[in-house]
Design an enzyme around this catalytic site. Structure first.
Site: not given
Ligand code: GRF
Length: 220
Positions: A15, A17, A93, A95-96, A110, A112
């Site tokens: 965390g 970010n 982590m 994937i939706l 998001n 990346h």
């Protein structure tokens, strides 16, 4: 003054970010505030960061649900409970695969750790080195159903020095992430950025490419 936008941050790990976003939004002049943090892992250090800043959090664990669909429904409920304007994935982590990206279209970002579309997925720093890339960096993009493929808003880039290893590169890129994610949120909350059917507009002008910032210009 415009009312502050409500932001939910989703994460699975350290965390850092989230911390950058907490620090940026702590200023009363910042047009957004973090109203909730959601993790899929109970041991994510990001949950402690949230607690330290008195931000409510929820943990939604994949193992507690029989199917991916039920898990994503639980995530959707957790997000909706915070009634956010924007949802920011920050090291989340999972994937939706369901309709969450559609439900929050234009409102879900998001970050990346690569210069997308190069190096989607994991292990981006080593892959950039192995590919002989001369530049690397990070990208803030809108989330769509396709992994790491939504329209890109901002990128920060740096030159890869000959001697840099993946660990050093990851640390350098993370510093850049901490600069551009709060900036992207600011633009979104100030309604300067919009996702349209043609792509992204910034101050009502179509962005043919993401805004690219250089590490030197970002003081990193
Ligand atoms: C960052 O590198 C981010 O780009 C990626 O996951 C990492 C999360 O780091 N999606 P942290 O948990 O914010 O420190």
């Amino acid at each position: 003054m415009m009312p502050s936008s409500r932001v939910v941050v989703m994460l699975s790990g350290g965390g850092s970010n989230l911390q950058a976003l907490i620090d940026a939004t702590a200023s009363p002049a910042f047009p957004a505030k973090i109203v909730g943090v959601i993790s899929d892992r109970p041991d994510a250090y990001g949950l402690q960061r949230a607690a330290q800043s008195d931000i409510p959090s929820r943990c939604v664990e994949r193992d507690h649900y029989a199917t991916r669909t039920e898990f994503e429904h639980a995530l959707a409920r957790a997000i909706a409970d915070f009634d956010p304007d924007f949802v920011l994935l920050a090291g989340f982590m999972r994937i939706l695969r369901g309709d969450l990206p559609d439900r929050y279209a234009g409102r879900m970002l998001n970050i990346h750790p690569s210069l997308l579309p190069r190096h989607k997925g994991l292990d981006t720093h080593q892959r950039a080195i192995d590919a002989g890339d001369i530049a690397h960096g990070c990208t803030v993009h809108f989330v769509t159903r396709e992994l790491d493929a939504g329209p890109a808003l901002i990128q920060a880039r740096l030159d890869i020095a000959d001697t840099t290893n993946a660990e050093q590169l990851a640390a350098q890129v993370l510093k850049l992430e901490h600069k551009i994610y709060p900036l992207a949120l600011r633009w979104l909350a100030e309604a300067r950025v919009e996702l349209t059917s043609n792509g992204i507009t910034l101050d009502r002008i179509e962005l043919p490419e993401p805004v690219v910032m250089d590490a030197d210009g970002l003081d990193c």
